[in-house]
Structures are given as C-alpha cells and as structure tokens.
Design an enzyme around this catalytic site. Structure first.
Site, PDB file in Angstrom:
ATOM      1  N   GLU A  87      30.505  27.885  62.364  1.00  0.00           N
ATOM      2  CA  GLU A  87      30.821  26.461  62.322  1.00  0.00           C
ATOM      3  C   GLU A  87      32.338  26.284  62.397  1.00  0.00           C
ATOM      4  O   GLU A  87      32.879  25.253  62.026  1.00  0.00           O
ATOM      5  CB  GLU A  87      30.214  25.772  61.104  1.00  0.00           C
ATOM      6  CG  GLU A  87      30.498  26.408  59.778  1.00  0.00           C
ATOM      7  CD  GLU A  87      29.788  25.705  58.632  1.00  0.00           C
ATOM      8  OE1 GLU A  87      29.943  24.488  58.496  1.00  0.00           O
ATOM      9  OE2 GLU A  87      29.075  26.390  57.873  1.00  0.00           O
ATOM     10  N   CYS A 119      26.122  26.504  57.674  1.00  0.00           N
ATOM     11  CA  CYS A 119      26.044  27.888  57.169  1.00  0.00           C
ATOM     12  C   CYS A 119      24.699  28.536  57.475  1.00  0.00           C
ATOM     13  O   CYS A 119      24.526  29.741  57.289  1.00  0.00           O
ATOM     14  CB  CYS A 119      26.291  27.915  55.665  1.00  0.00           C
ATOM     15  SG  CYS A 119      27.808  27.102  55.183  1.00  0.00           S
ATOM     16  N   HIS A 241      22.821  31.619  49.373  1.00  0.00           N
ATOM     17  CA  HIS A 241      24.034  31.196  50.085  1.00  0.00           C
ATOM     18  C   HIS A 241      25.117  30.945  49.042  1.00  0.00           C
ATOM     19  O   HIS A 241      24.864  30.297  48.025  1.00  0.00           O
ATOM     20  CB  HIS A 241      23.764  29.926  50.901  1.00  0.00           C
ATOM     21  CG  HIS A 241      25.029  29.307  51.394  1.00  0.00           C
ATOM     22  ND1 HIS A 241      25.904  29.985  52.216  1.00  0.00           N
ATOM     23  CD2 HIS A 241      25.605  28.094  51.158  1.00  0.00           C
ATOM     24  CE1 HIS A 241      26.944  29.212  52.479  1.00  0.00           C
ATOM     25  NE2 HIS A 241      26.794  28.073  51.841  1.00  0.00           N
TER      26      HIS A 241
HETATM   27  N1  CAA Z   1      37.433  26.677  32.285  1.00  0.00           N
HETATM   28  C1  CAA Z   1      36.171  26.968  32.657  1.00  0.00           C
HETATM   29  N2  CAA Z   1      35.401  26.136  33.417  1.00  0.00           N
HETATM   30  C2  CAA Z   1      35.950  24.976  33.817  1.00  0.00           C
HETATM   31  C3  CAA Z   1      37.258  24.601  33.461  1.00  0.00           C
HETATM   32  C4  CAA Z   1      38.018  25.508  32.651  1.00  0.00           C
HETATM   33  N3  CAA Z   1      39.264  25.247  32.290  1.00  0.00           N
HETATM   34  N4  CAA Z   1      37.516  23.387  34.010  1.00  0.00           N
HETATM   35  C5  CAA Z   1      36.405  23.023  34.681  1.00  0.00           C
HETATM   36  N5  CAA Z   1      35.468  23.973  34.562  1.00  0.00           N
HETATM   37  C6  CAA Z   1      34.120  24.008  35.170  1.00  0.00           C
HETATM   38  C7  CAA Z   1      33.423  22.685  35.207  1.00  0.00           C
HETATM   39  O1  CAA Z   1      32.777  22.398  33.975  1.00  0.00           O
HETATM   40  C8  CAA Z   1      32.441  22.899  36.342  1.00  0.00           C
HETATM   41  O2  CAA Z   1      31.367  23.687  35.902  1.00  0.00           O
HETATM   42  P1  CAA Z   1      29.843  23.129  36.032  1.00  0.00           P
HETATM   43  O3  CAA Z   1      29.607  23.013  37.519  1.00  0.00           O
HETATM   44  O4  CAA Z   1      29.024  24.180  35.397  1.00  0.00           O
HETATM   45  O5  CAA Z   1      29.799  21.795  35.388  1.00  0.00           O
HETATM   46  C9  CAA Z   1      33.224  23.787  37.303  1.00  0.00           C
HETATM   47  O6  CAA Z   1      34.314  24.322  36.553  1.00  0.00           O
HETATM   48  C10 CAA Z   1      33.811  23.029  38.482  1.00  0.00           C
HETATM   49  O7  CAA Z   1      34.512  21.927  37.993  1.00  0.00           O
HETATM   50  P2  CAA Z   1      34.340  20.492  38.680  1.00  0.00           P
HETATM   51  O8  CAA Z   1      32.882  20.215  38.918  1.00  0.00           O
HETATM   52  O9  CAA Z   1      35.129  19.499  37.933  1.00  0.00           O
HETATM   53  O10 CAA Z   1      35.059  20.825  40.072  1.00  0.00           O
HETATM   54  P3  CAA Z   1      35.439  19.870  41.253  1.00  0.00           P
HETATM   55  O11 CAA Z   1      34.655  18.618  41.219  1.00  0.00           O
HETATM   56  O12 CAA Z   1      36.910  19.747  41.322  1.00  0.00           O
HETATM   57  O13 CAA Z   1      35.000  20.729  42.521  1.00  0.00           O
HETATM   58  C11 CAA Z   1      33.231  21.416  43.985  1.00  0.00           C
HETATM   59  C12 CAA Z   1      33.816  21.515  42.567  1.00  0.00           C
HETATM   60  C13 CAA Z   1      32.616  20.035  44.171  1.00  0.00           C
HETATM   61  C14 CAA Z   1      32.190  22.490  44.162  1.00  0.00           C
HETATM   62  C15 CAA Z   1      34.388  21.606  45.015  1.00  0.00           C
HETATM   63  O14 CAA Z   1      34.945  22.891  44.893  1.00  0.00           O
HETATM   64  C16 CAA Z   1      33.947  21.417  46.453  1.00  0.00           C
HETATM   65  O15 CAA Z   1      33.885  20.306  46.953  1.00  0.00           O
HETATM   66  N6  CAA Z   1      33.653  22.550  47.168  1.00  0.00           N
HETATM   67  C17 CAA Z   1      33.256  22.505  48.565  1.00  0.00           C
HETATM   68  C18 CAA Z   1      31.797  22.069  48.742  1.00  0.00           C
HETATM   69  C19 CAA Z   1      30.805  23.108  48.265  1.00  0.00           C
HETATM   70  O16 CAA Z   1      31.109  24.272  48.133  1.00  0.00           O
HETATM   71  N7  CAA Z   1      29.569  22.652  48.033  1.00  0.00           N
HETATM   72  C20 CAA Z   1      28.503  23.561  47.647  1.00  0.00           C
HETATM   73  C21 CAA Z   1      27.147  23.134  48.177  1.00  0.00           C
HETATM   74  S1  CAA Z   1      27.237  22.807  49.946  1.00  0.00           S
HETATM   75  C22 CAA Z   1      27.116  24.382  50.658  1.00  0.00           C
HETATM   76  O17 CAA Z   1      26.751  25.325  50.029  1.00  0.00           O
HETATM   77  C23 CAA Z   1      27.518  24.519  52.097  1.00  0.00           C
HETATM   78  C24 CAA Z   1      28.848  25.149  52.159  1.00  0.00           C
HETATM   79  O18 CAA Z   1      28.994  26.355  52.290  1.00  0.00           O
HETATM   80  C25 CAA Z   1      30.027  24.262  52.045  1.00  0.00           C
END
Ligand code: CAA
Length: 418
Positions: A87, A119, A241
């Site tokens: 992709e 993916c 994945h």
């Molecule tokens: N110590 C330990 N853990 C901590 C922490 C700290 N100091 N601060 C935060 N965390 C934890 C949070 O509690 C959270 O854990 P949970 O999910 O268990 O609740 C984790 O860290 C992540 O924190 P946030 O949810 O606040 O993170 P975010 O909103 O900033 O971003 C995300 C997370 C949405 C995955 C982001 O990285 C993102 O958009 N990633 C790209 C999209 C993606 O990967 N999606 C996955 C499904 S889609 C897919 O699989 C296709 C693909 O390949 C893209």
C-alpha cells in the site's frame, strides 16, 4: 500432532525471507523529542524501535532483498507468478513486481503484478497463490509484501511507523507451514485508514480503526468456525496483524472472550511480537513478520502445531485462516535473525530520522542520484526522466548516514483524525 484436511495434497509456505531497513530510531528518543512519557510508546503501544528506510531504499529494494533470501533454496525456473502486495505503491500503472522480477532475473514466463487491499493485500495474494498451486502443483508462486508506514511528525500514528518486507514461496511442498482450506473472511466499507493518491501520509481515525479491527476479527473468526468447526483451543498459537504489538493483546483478549478462551492469558503471543516490536508496522508484511518471529524465536519445536492467523486490511477486508507447522521447519529459517538483521542496524538521531523522512525524489523529471546509505543487495540509485533507477550492490556498512541533498518536502502536521 495436528493433521491438515487438504486430502492428498498439501499446499503452503515452502520458503520465507525478510528484510528490514538498516536504520532505526529508538522510540524512547522519539518520546523525549515529542514530550511524551516513554511508557506510552513502550508499554501502551508495545513498540520499542522503529525501522526507518534511507532515501535509497523503497518497497522495491526491500521486497527484492526479502525475495532473494526466500529464493536462495528454490529453483527460480519453477516460479510461475510473482505477486507484489503493497500500500506504498511507487507507480499508478507499472507494478512494483516488474522491477523485482528484473532485479532477481526471474523467468520471462513468470507473471508479475501488484495487489492492493491495505495490509490484507498479502493475504489476498496468499489465497490466490494457493489456488494456482492447487491447480498446477508443479509450479510455485512468489509473494512479496513490502511497505513503509508513514503517518507524519507529531501525529498519534508516528510511533507506529515502520518499514519492512517479507517474501513467501507458496508451493505443493510446504516445508514451513501447510495451510488449511477453511478461511473466514469479512468485508465492510469503512473509513478507518486510507491514503488518497495526493498524500504521502495515511489518514487515520486511530481509535475507530481499532474498533473496526476487533469487529472484523470477530466476524471473520465466526465465519472461519462455521467452515472449520474448530474451537480456539484447537489452535496452539495465534498470529495477528500487528500495527503495534499491543494490538495483538487486544485482539487475543477480544477473541478469547468470544470463543471461550482465557482473556487474561496472552503469554503465548510473546514470540510472535519480538520482531515487530523492533521494526514497527510494515502493513502488508506485518502479519508475516509476526509469523516469522514466532517460528524463529519460539524456544520449543512447534512442528505439528496449528497456528491461527488473522489478517486485517483497513477499509476494510479481513481474513482468519490456519496452518500446521511442518516437521523440520527450523532448518529452513534463520534463528539468529535478531542478532544478524536487527542488532546490527544503525541507530538514528531524531534529527536524522526527520531528514530521511523528509527526503523526496524530484518530481520534474531531472536526473538525480540518491545519497549512498547502507542497504541490502539492491538500492534505488536515483531517478531520470521520471524513471526510477535500481541497482544491485554489495551491502556496505555505513555508520554515518548520508543526509539527503535532494529538495525536501513540506511535511504538515499529519493527517490523523483525533
Ligand atoms: N505508560 C503506559 N501506558 C500508557 C501511558 C504511559 N505513560 N500513556 C498512555 N498509555 C497507554 C494508554 O492507556 C493506551 O493503552 P490502552 O489502549 O490499553 O488504553 C495506549 O498507551 C495508547 O494510548 P492512547 O490510546 O492515548 O494513544 P493515541 O490515541 O495517542 O494513539 C493509536 C494510539 C490510535 C493506536 C495511534 O497510534 C494511531 O492512530 N495509530 C495508527 C492506526 C493504527 O495503528 N490502528 C490500528 C488498527 S488499524 C490496522 O491495523 C491497519 C494498519 O496497519 C494501520
């Protein structure tokens, strides 16, 4: 010992190869630069390092390097078809597969084309390959899955970036994994992650993408169970994945709740997460990087064990399928891969990571030579007249990366939907 239901003939993975860029950024350094607690990246997302390709590396060079490894023990004359799943395509028209076909000097009768569904493109290729081999068991199919995951600086997706490629030879002599015929699939039109042609970074609705991933897992599992009649307990290990490794925990817990397993027990996932934790997301390759990680790092012999595999492609299409590990599979893998391919990579500073990331090739057709950094056996040497130029090369260790001299692109604040 599990047995497969392919009647007389088994089809599956005969050979595997993997390639990752020679540079990485520790996520602890990224966290410091972005003012984020490191625990969020290291524990919250389960990522430790991010693979970063230099300017002379792209999906073609990574794929060719991975395929070179997979083909080392395979007669290339038997390769009937080359499918390139990505992709991070480099051309709207010409398939990246054709460049790989040339770099590896595959036979001229070998069909070569590109496949896309986020993916999950690699898994779609796998299912097609099984059908080709079932029809003509003397032929083999080479699948390459290669991607660079880009979200942009200071976006929630930035710590989940990465890059890498996996190559698989699919044949009627599967020395690594015999695939079973039952597949559960799921398709739904959703906007969780996408990349319009005019953007270099993905647009992602992160939290929603996780929800859709889990829904697609439940749906494809249900379909798989309807076809196979198997229970979760009949799968010795699962590979998911891996956009980030904590996603596998979420997935396994979700599936266990649905399928009567122990949601608290994610210990058996650990082996499958080791490589991705240090490479980051490699989109189409990611599930298969996880599979390699499991097969190469598990302390026990997995021969005869059934693996459940879940592939998710945003947008979305997903598949749950299974395979049985072949006796003697270890002889065909690289158990020292972590020390050879990962521990020897060069650590980038955040500044150099940003310079690599900002690099772009000229878009006006002029001749341009990419700076020479460390790559594998192939590199993108430049562009001329809007043509990408690739070359074979001997890998050269280069401790100080060459920073790009090309015009750098403006990188906005990213395109993540909060
Ligand atoms: N110590 C330990 N853990 C901590 C922490 C700290 N100091 N601060 C935060 N965390 C934890 C949070 O509690 C959270 O854990 P949970 O999910 O268990 O609740 C984790 O860290 C992540 O924190 P946030 O949810 O606040 O993170 P975010 O909103 O900033 O971003 C995300 C997370 C949405 C995955 C982001 O990285 C993102 O958009 N990633 C790209 C999209 C993606 O990967 N999606 C996955 C499904 S889609 C897919 O699989 C296709 C693909 O390949 C893209």
């Amino acid at each position: 010992m599990r047995s497969t239901k392919h009647n007389q003939m088994q089809v599956g993975i005969e050979a595997l190869g993997m390639y990752v860029p020679r540079y990485y950024l520790p996520l602890r350094d990224l966290a410091a630069a972005r003012g984020v607690a490191p625990g969020k990246f290291l524990q919250g997302l389960g990522q430790e390092e991010m693979g970063v390709p230099p300017p002379d590396e792209d999906v073609v060079t990574m794929a060719a390097n991975a395929a070179r490894e997979a083909l080392a023990v395979v007669d290339t004359d038997s390769i009937d078809t080359l499918m390139f799943a990505t992709e991070s395509g480099i051309d709207q028209s010409k398939a990246a597969a054709i460049y790989v076909h040339h770099l590896l000097q595959l036979p001229k009768y070998c069909k070569s084309f590109e496949i896309k569904q986020a993916c999950c493109g690699s898994t779609a290729a796998l299912q097609m390959a099984l059908a080709i081999v079932a029809q003509r068991p003397e032929r083999k199919v080479l699948i390459v899955a290669s991607d660079v995951a880009r979200y942009g600086f200071n976006t929630p997706g930035e710590p989940t970036q990465g890059a890498g490629a996996v190559a698989m030879v699919i044949s009627a002599t599967p020395r690594i994994l015999a695939l079973e015929p039952e597949w559960g699939a799921y398709t739904e039109d959703v906007m969780d992650f996408w990349r319009p042609n005019y953007l270099d970074e993905a647009v992602v609705d992160g939290k929603y993408s996780i929800k859709v991933y889990l829904k697609a897992l439940a749906e494809s599992w249900t379909q798989y169970v309807a076809e196979s009649g198997r229970t979760l307990a009949q799968h010795d290990r699962c590979c998911y994945h891996l956009p980030f490794t904590r996603m596998a925990h979420k997935a396994h817990q979700h599936l266990s709740k649905l399928a009567g397993g122990d949601p608290a027990d994610v210990t058996l996932l650990a082996d499958s997460l080791q490589y991705n934790r240090r490479i980051g997301n490699s989109y189409t390759a990611s599930l298969y990087v996880g599979l390699l990680s499991l097969l190469e790092t598990a302390a026990t012999d997995l021969a005869g064990q059934r693996l459940g595999l879940f592939s998710y492609g945003s947008g979305c299409m997903a598949a749950f399928f299974s395979g049985v590990v072949m006796k003697g599979y270890r002889k065909h893998l690289q158990p020292d891969r972590a020390s050879v391919d990962l521990d020897t990579r060069h650590r980038l500073t955040v500044e150099l990571y940003e310079a690599f990331y900002r690099h772009e090739l000229p878009r006006d057709g002029r001749r341009y030579r990419t700076p020479v950094n460390e790559t594998g056996n192939f590199r993108l040497s430049g562009v001329e007249g809007h043509k990408r130029l690739y070359e074979s090369c001997a890998p050269v260790a280069r401790l100080v990366p060459e920073t790009p001299r090309a015009p750098v692109r403006r990188v906005g604040g990213g395109y993540c939907i909060a």
